[in-house]
Design an enzyme around this catalytic site. Structure first.
Site, PDB file in Angstrom:
ATOM      1  N   HIS A  13      26.163  57.675  22.503  1.00  0.00           N
ATOM      2  CA  HIS A  13      27.384  56.869  21.706  1.00  0.00           C
ATOM      3  C   HIS A  13      28.171  56.063  22.704  1.00  0.00           C
ATOM      4  CE1 HIS A  13      31.156  57.567  19.145  1.00  0.00           C
ATOM      5  NE2 HIS A  13      31.472  56.326  19.889  1.00  0.00           N
ATOM      6  N   HIS A  15      29.712  51.987  22.868  1.00  0.00           N
ATOM      7  CA  HIS A  15      30.213  50.591  22.338  1.00  0.00           C
ATOM      8  C   HIS A  15      29.830  49.291  22.938  1.00  0.00           C
ATOM      9  CE1 HIS A  15      32.833  52.432  19.116  1.00  0.00           C
ATOM     10  NE2 HIS A  15      32.995  53.528  20.356  1.00  0.00           N
ATOM     11  N   LEU A  16      28.814  48.420  22.607  1.00  0.00           N
ATOM     12  CA  LEU A  16      28.436  47.215  23.444  1.00  0.00           C
ATOM     13  C   LEU A  16      28.957  45.888  23.061  1.00  0.00           C
ATOM     14  CD1 LEU A  16      24.709  48.342  23.730  1.00  0.00           C
ATOM     15  CD2 LEU A  16      26.370  48.641  25.425  1.00  0.00           C
ATOM     16  N   ARG A  17      29.792  46.011  21.918  1.00  0.00           N
ATOM     17  CA  ARG A  17      30.460  44.853  21.475  1.00  0.00           C
ATOM     18  C   ARG A  17      29.557  43.683  21.209  1.00  0.00           C
ATOM     19  NH1 ARG A  17      34.574  48.247  20.602  1.00  0.00           N
ATOM     20  NH2 ARG A  17      35.536  48.470  22.447  1.00  0.00           N
ATOM     21  N   ASN A  41      30.841  49.212  15.278  1.00  0.00           N
ATOM     22  CA  ASN A  41      32.311  48.691  14.647  1.00  0.00           C
ATOM     23  C   ASN A  41      32.468  47.339  15.243  1.00  0.00           C
ATOM     24  OD1 ASN A  41      32.460  49.755  17.172  1.00  0.00           O
ATOM     25  ND2 ASN A  41      34.530  50.494  17.037  1.00  0.00           N
ATOM     26  N   LYS A  97      27.185  55.928  10.985  1.00  0.00           N
ATOM     27  CA  LYS A  97      28.486  56.280  11.524  1.00  0.00           C
ATOM     28  C   LYS A  97      29.799  56.606  10.283  1.00  0.00           C
ATOM     29  CE  LYS A  97      31.450  57.274  14.661  1.00  0.00           C
ATOM     30  NZ  LYS A  97      31.855  56.560  15.802  1.00  0.00           N
ATOM     31  N   HIS A 134      33.246  60.061  13.434  1.00  0.00           N
ATOM     32  CA  HIS A 134      34.465  60.137  14.104  1.00  0.00           C
ATOM     33  C   HIS A 134      35.624  61.192  13.358  1.00  0.00           C
ATOM     34  CE1 HIS A 134      37.684  57.955  16.601  1.00  0.00           C
ATOM     35  NE2 HIS A 134      38.315  58.656  15.489  1.00  0.00           N
ATOM     36  N   HIS A 172      32.455  62.544  20.439  1.00  0.00           N
ATOM     37  CA  HIS A 172      33.444  62.683  21.316  1.00  0.00           C
ATOM     38  C   HIS A 172      34.293  63.847  21.160  1.00  0.00           C
ATOM     39  CE1 HIS A 172      35.172  59.954  18.005  1.00  0.00           C
ATOM     40  NE2 HIS A 172      34.547  59.130  18.473  1.00  0.00           N
ATOM     41  N   LEU A 217      40.602  57.010  21.708  1.00  0.00           N
ATOM     42  CA  LEU A 217      40.690  57.993  20.571  1.00  0.00           C
ATOM     43  C   LEU A 217      39.284  58.591  20.252  1.00  0.00           C
ATOM     44  CD1 LEU A 217      42.701  55.429  17.991  1.00  0.00           C
ATOM     45  CD2 LEU A 217      43.216  57.699  19.163  1.00  0.00           C
ATOM     46  N   ASP A 245      30.945  57.224  24.902  1.00  0.00           N
ATOM     47  CA  ASP A 245      32.023  56.490  24.219  1.00  0.00           C
ATOM     48  C   ASP A 245      32.598  55.303  25.046  1.00  0.00           C
ATOM     49  OD1 ASP A 245      33.469  55.689  21.928  1.00  0.00           O
ATOM     50  OD2 ASP A 245      35.162  57.125  22.374  1.00  0.00           O
ATOM     51  N   HIS A 249      37.548  46.827  26.468  1.00  0.00           N
ATOM     52  CA  HIS A 249      38.459  46.077  26.032  1.00  0.00           C
ATOM     53  C   HIS A 249      38.898  45.185  27.052  1.00  0.00           C
ATOM     54  CE1 HIS A 249      39.170  47.829  21.732  1.00  0.00           C
ATOM     55  NE2 HIS A 249      38.849  48.808  22.660  1.00  0.00           N
ATOM     56  N   ALA A 261      42.605  51.127  21.977  1.00  0.00           N
ATOM     57  CA  ALA A 261      41.911  52.526  22.281  1.00  0.00           C
ATOM     58  C   ALA A 261      40.636  52.218  22.829  1.00  0.00           C
ATOM     59  CB  ALA A 261      42.224  53.355  21.224  1.00  0.00           C
TER      60      ALA A 261
END
Ligand code: DOR
Ligand code: ZN
Length: 343
Positions: A13, A15-17, A41, A97, A134, A172, A217, A245, A249, A261
């Site tokens: 899990h 987030h690589l953006r 996302n 997801k 989630h 998560h 989150l 996770d 940012h 978050a």
């Protein structure tokens, strides 16, 4: 024990953006992990096979050789069972997801009512495509610290019952209720566990002042819950596996009036988990958690390569700068007792 050699791990899990941020963070994940389940996302979210294929190429480009991104489909109220099946059949999507609408970052296009997903879930169940969840209700009446436990009761337990063959990963996990639910659930239910949720409780959010870099989150919970999730992680149960996770940012977006978050833990994730397993006298179970339980759950081969962690101080920088992005990593300014030997 001075060194620990394990099968090369995967991150189930992350987030690589995209764009500059992707180029900044992907090498950190690729340094530690052979594969990663990449969250969809983005803005706009990854809802089509074409968008997922193109995103996969950008990730491979940014991460360099030796890293395999495993793509996911962002489910919306309009999720099309045929598109899901096509992307899964073509080997683009490994899973899909579920974000309840407005539960977290870039979830505005998420699902407003789980019943709208039934045709998609039926198809996923039929083709063996896992659902990643989630697990938080978005009901403003529910206390933010209770949202995971209420989600399990209201949404997840019925879903797992109504789709008895659907593979489900509760992502998560942060509560005793989640750890117990997954532990006791039917076959085909698993959970990912982050480094922060086994090391911090909600006091970390207010330690001497407001701490935006401890905010993610689902939000950190009470000590009782941290201990339950930590026990699940080191238990050796194949239902629990590594999912960082990591959710970067830029510093300005964390330290503002309404801070985002997400905890950027990719740079030292393995060292961070190793500290936990060592403190629990469970270093012999790290390999299962990090490198075996996830692939077995997903029905994917185990990685053949190995990595070695060695005892030694790792100093975590207070700020990491790359590609014009300034990021505060998890454990900023701290020292960790393990380091990953360079490949
Ligand atoms: O803290 C979080 N950050 N939790 C999520 O669910 C999303 C993530 C993000 O994308 O920033
Ligand atoms: Zn996430």
């Amino acid at each position: 024990m001075q060194t620990l050699t394990i099968r090369r791990p995967d991150d189930w899990h992350v987030h690589l953006r995209d764009g500059d941020m992707l180029r900044a963070v992907a090498p950190f994940t690729a340094r530690q992990f052979e594969r990663a389940i990449v969250m969809p996302n983005l803005s706009p979210p990854v809802t089509t096979v074409a968008a997922a294929s193109a995103y996969r190429e950008r990730i491979i480009d940014a991460a360099g050789p030796g890293f395999t991104p495993l793509m996911t489909c962002y489910l919306t109220d309009e999720a099309d069972p045929d598109e899901l099946a096509r992307g899964h059949g073509e080997g683009v999507w490994v899973a899909a997801k579920l974000y309840p609408a407005n539960a977290t970052t870039n979830s505005a296009h998420g699902v407003t009512d789980i019943r709208k997903l039934w045709p998609a879930l039926e198809r996923m169940q039929a083709i063996g495509m896992p659902l990643l969840v989630h697990g938080e209700v978005t009901d403003a009446q529910v206390d933010v610290f209770d949202r995971e436990a209420v989600f399990i009761e209201r949404t997840l337990a019925p879903l797992v019952r109504d789709f008895p063959a659907l593979k489900v990963v509760l992502e998560h996990i942060t509560t005793r209720q989640a750890a117990e639910f997954v532990r006791d659930a039917r076959e085909g239910v698993g959970a990912t566990i982050t480094p922060q949720h086994v090391q911090l409780n909600r006091n970390a959010l207010f330690a001497g002042g407001l701490r935006p870099h401890a905010y993610c989150l689902p939000v950190l919970k009470r000590e009782e819950h941290r201990l339950a999730v930590r026990a699940a992680a080191v238990s050796g149960s194949p239902r629990f596996f590594l999912g960082t996770d990591s959710a970067p940012h830029v510093i300005g977006r964390k330290e503002q009036d309404c801070g985002c978050a997400g905890i950027f833990n990719a740079p030292y994730a393995l060292e961070s988990y190793a500290a936990v397993f060592e403190a629990e006298g469970a270093l012999d179970r790290l390999e299962g958690f990090a490198s075996e339980h996830g692939p077995r759950f997903y029905g994917l081969p185990l990685n053949a390569a190995q990595v070695t962690l060695e005892r030694g101080e790792t100093e975590v920088l207070p700020l990491i700068e790359a590609e014009g992005q300034a990021l505060v990593p998890f454990h900023a300014g701290e020292r960790l007792g393990w380091r990953l030997r360079a490949a």
